[in-house]
Design a protein around this motif. Structure first.
Motif, PDB file in Angstrom:
ATOM      1  N   GLU A  32       0.815  -1.202   0.000  1.00 19.71           N
ATOM      2  CA  GLU A  32       0.000   0.000   0.000  1.00 19.71           C
ATOM      3  C   GLU A  32       0.857   1.264   0.000  1.00 19.71           C
ATOM      4  O   GLU A  32       1.737   1.416   0.830  1.00 19.71           O
ATOM      5  N   LEU A  33       0.588   2.161  -0.943  1.00 16.75           N
ATOM      6  CA  LEU A  33       1.148   3.500  -0.923  1.00 16.75           C
ATOM      7  C   LEU A  33      -0.011   4.469  -0.771  1.00 16.75           C
ATOM      8  O   LEU A  33      -1.048   4.300  -1.401  1.00 16.75           O
ATOM      9  N   LEU A  34       0.159   5.467   0.070  1.00 12.87           N
ATOM     10  CA  LEU A  34      -0.867   6.479   0.251  1.00 12.87           C
ATOM     11  C   LEU A  34      -0.620   7.614  -0.727  1.00 12.87           C
ATOM     12  O   LEU A  34       0.518   8.069  -0.878  1.00 12.87           O
ATOM     13  N   VAL A  35      -1.658   8.083  -1.367  1.00 18.06           N
ATOM     14  CA  VAL A  35      -1.583   9.174  -2.330  1.00 18.06           C
ATOM     15  C   VAL A  35      -2.510  10.277  -1.836  1.00 18.06           C
ATOM     16  O   VAL A  35      -3.698  10.034  -1.619  1.00 18.06           O
ATOM     17  N   GLU A  36      -1.965  11.478  -1.656  1.00 17.92           N
ATOM     18  CA  GLU A  36      -2.763  12.609  -1.192  1.00 17.92           C
ATOM     19  C   GLU A  36      -2.769  13.702  -2.252  1.00 17.92           C
ATOM     20  O   GLU A  36      -1.710  14.070  -2.763  1.00 17.92           O
ATOM     21  N   LEU A  37      -3.938  14.208  -2.560  1.00 12.44           N
ATOM     22  CA  LEU A  37      -4.069  15.395  -3.399  1.00 12.44           C
ATOM     23  C   LEU A  37      -4.146  16.568  -2.436  1.00 12.44           C
ATOM     24  O   LEU A  37      -5.158  16.770  -1.756  1.00 12.44           O
ATOM     25  N   LEU A  38      -3.057  17.317  -2.312  1.00 14.35           N
ATOM     26  CA  LEU A  38      -2.945  18.371  -1.305  1.00 14.35           C
ATOM     27  C   LEU A  38      -3.736  19.623  -1.654  1.00 14.35           C
ATOM     28  O   LEU A  38      -4.081  20.394  -0.765  1.00 14.35           O
ATOM     29  N   ASN A  39      -3.998  19.836  -2.926  1.00 13.02           N
ATOM     30  CA  ASN A  39      -4.748  21.027  -3.345  1.00 13.02           C
ATOM     31  C   ASN A  39      -6.111  20.644  -3.920  1.00 13.02           C
ATOM     32  O   ASN A  39      -6.509  21.098  -4.982  1.00 13.02           O
ATOM     33  N   ALA A  40      -6.849  19.842  -3.184  1.00 14.82           N
ATOM     34  CA  ALA A  40      -8.124  19.316  -3.670  1.00 14.82           C
ATOM     35  C   ALA A  40      -9.142  20.406  -4.004  1.00 14.82           C
ATOM     36  O   ALA A  40      -9.983  20.217  -4.873  1.00 14.82           O
ATOM     37  N   LYS A  41      -9.053  21.554  -3.350  1.00 16.55           N
ATOM     38  CA  LYS A  41     -10.015  22.629  -3.610  1.00 16.55           C
ATOM     39  C   LYS A  41      -9.589  23.550  -4.746  1.00 16.55           C
ATOM     40  O   LYS A  41     -10.400  24.314  -5.254  1.00 16.55           O
ATOM     41  N   SER A  42      -8.323  23.502  -5.129  1.00 19.12           N
ATOM     42  CA  SER A  42      -7.833  24.495  -6.096  1.00 19.12           C
ATOM     43  C   SER A  42      -7.051  23.890  -7.264  1.00 19.12           C
ATOM     44  O   SER A  42      -6.347  24.608  -7.952  1.00 19.12           O
ATOM     45  N   ALA A  49      -4.969  22.321 -15.146  1.00 19.95           N
ATOM     46  CA  ALA A  49      -4.933  21.464 -13.959  1.00 19.95           C
ATOM     47  C   ALA A  49      -3.534  21.520 -13.363  1.00 19.95           C
ATOM     48  O   ALA A  49      -2.541  21.423 -14.082  1.00 19.95           O
ATOM     49  N   THR A  50      -3.453  21.706 -12.044  1.00 17.80           N
ATOM     50  CA  THR A  50      -2.188  21.694 -11.326  1.00 17.80           C
ATOM     51  C   THR A  50      -2.378  20.805 -10.112  1.00 17.80           C
ATOM     52  O   THR A  50      -3.049  21.184  -9.153  1.00 17.80           O
ATOM     53  N   LEU A  51      -1.820  19.608 -10.184  1.00 21.31           N
ATOM     54  CA  LEU A  51      -1.963  18.639  -9.106  1.00 21.31           C
ATOM     55  C   LEU A  51      -0.756  18.725  -8.186  1.00 21.31           C
ATOM     56  O   LEU A  51       0.380  18.638  -8.645  1.00 21.31           O
ATOM     57  N   HIS A  52      -0.994  18.898  -6.888  1.00 21.09           N
ATOM     58  CA  HIS A  52       0.063  18.874  -5.887  1.00 21.09           C
ATOM     59  C   HIS A  52      -0.188  17.609  -5.064  1.00 21.09           C
ATOM     60  O   HIS A  52      -1.155  17.539  -4.301  1.00 21.09           O
ATOM     61  N   LEU A  53       0.679  16.621  -5.255  1.00 19.78           N
ATOM     62  CA  LEU A  53       0.482  15.302  -4.659  1.00 19.78           C
ATOM     63  C   LEU A  53       1.577  14.969  -3.658  1.00 19.78           C
ATOM     64  O   LEU A  53       2.705  15.458  -3.785  1.00 19.78           O
ATOM     65  N   ARG A  54       1.238  14.123  -2.699  1.00 24.40           N
ATOM     66  CA  ARG A  54       2.235  13.573  -1.779  1.00 24.40           C
ATOM     67  C   ARG A  54       2.048  12.062  -1.755  1.00 24.40           C
ATOM     68  O   ARG A  54       0.926  11.575  -1.633  1.00 24.40           O
ATOM     69  N   VAL A  55       3.174  11.333  -1.848  1.00 23.08           N
ATOM     70  CA  VAL A  55       3.164   9.876  -1.820  1.00 23.08           C
ATOM     71  C   VAL A  55       3.911   9.431  -0.568  1.00 23.08           C
ATOM     72  O   VAL A  55       5.023   9.895  -0.311  1.00 23.08           O
ATOM     73  N   ALA A  87      12.297  14.031  -3.092  1.00 21.85           N
ATOM     74  CA  ALA A  87      12.783  13.450  -1.839  1.00 21.85           C
ATOM     75  C   ALA A  87      11.746  13.562  -0.717  1.00 21.85           C
ATOM     76  O   ALA A  87      11.742  12.750   0.210  1.00 21.85           O
ATOM     77  N   ALA A  88      10.861  14.550  -0.791  1.00 24.55           N
ATOM     78  CA  ALA A  88       9.818  14.723   0.214  1.00 24.55           C
ATOM     79  C   ALA A  88       8.558  13.921  -0.133  1.00 24.55           C
ATOM     80  O   ALA A  88       7.541  14.023   0.551  1.00 24.55           O
ATOM     81  N   GLY A  89       8.609  13.141  -1.229  1.00 25.44           N
ATOM     82  CA  GLY A  89       7.459  12.364  -1.665  1.00 25.44           C
ATOM     83  C   GLY A  89       6.417  13.191  -2.386  1.00 25.44           C
ATOM     84  O   GLY A  89       5.312  12.736  -2.617  1.00 25.44           O
ATOM     85  N   GLU A  90       6.775  14.427  -2.742  1.00 25.51           N
ATOM     86  CA  GLU A  90       5.805  15.323  -3.368  1.00 25.51           C
ATOM     87  C   GLU A  90       6.075  15.501  -4.855  1.00 25.51           C
ATOM     88  O   GLU A  90       7.191  15.296  -5.324  1.00 25.51           O
ATOM     89  N   VAL A  91       5.044  15.896  -5.544  1.00 27.50           N
ATOM     90  CA  VAL A  91       5.150  16.154  -6.980  1.00 27.50           C
ATOM     91  C   VAL A  91       4.125  17.210  -7.358  1.00 27.50           C
ATOM     92  O   VAL A  91       3.037  17.273  -6.782  1.00 27.50           O
ATOM     93  N   HIS A  92       4.516  18.062  -8.285  1.00 30.06           N
ATOM     94  CA  HIS A  92       3.614  19.038  -8.900  1.00 30.06           C
ATOM     95  C   HIS A  92       3.492  18.635 -10.363  1.00 30.06           C
ATOM     96  O   HIS A  92       4.499  18.501 -11.057  1.00 30.06           O
TER      97      HIS A  92
END
Length: 135
Positions: A32-42, A49-55, A87-92
């Motif tokens: 299991e990997l957790l995927v978060e959409l950090l900017n779900a409202k914007s 589309a600009t997705l700010h994700l954290r894994v 390195a922080a598990g994030e991606v734009h």
């Protein structure tokens, strides 16, 4: 114009749980990997589309070098967009939203890494245009 249902904060999903769009959960044996959409409202401004994700892993540690694939089903032309977590598990990941031709259009975000996989899926809906009334 597209919109997602309103959410209170970051959207999280994983392989081990069904997504918000009602997909079936993956087998429990999958890592299991957790995927978060950090900017779900914007995440969507106009047609951009600009997705700010954290894994992260199941312990909440960031997962770097995860492959991210965002795809839009139900678009006039098939489209996939690719990125990799830092390195922080994030991606734009930014892209122009394609023209939707199917009422069941969806945005699917897949994450693949040697540690496991995860995904998010959102049903996309078009807003009905209200005709202008001139009086």
């Amino acid at each position: 114009t597209l919109y997602l249902p309103a959410v209170a904060g970051p959207v999280r999903a994983s392989v081990g749980a069904a997504s918000s769009a009602g997909e079936k959960a993956a087998p429990a044996a999958a890592k299991e990997l957790l995927v978060e959409l950090l900017n779900a409202k914007s995440w969507l401004a106009g047609k951009r589309a600009t997705l700010h994700l954290r894994v992260s892993d199941h312990n909440g540690r960031p997962v770097c070098d995860a492959k991210i694939i965002a795809s839009v089903s139900g678009a006039a032309e098939p489209c996939d967009f690719f990125a990799e977590s830092d390195a922080a598990g994030e991606v734009h990941l930014a892209f122009d939203m394609p023209r939707l031709t199917d009422p069941t259009a969806a945005l699917r975000i897949e994450v693949i890494h040697a540690l496991g996989a995860g995904h998010l899926r959102f049903q996309l809906r078009t807003r009905q245009r209200v005709p202008a009334v001139h009086g």
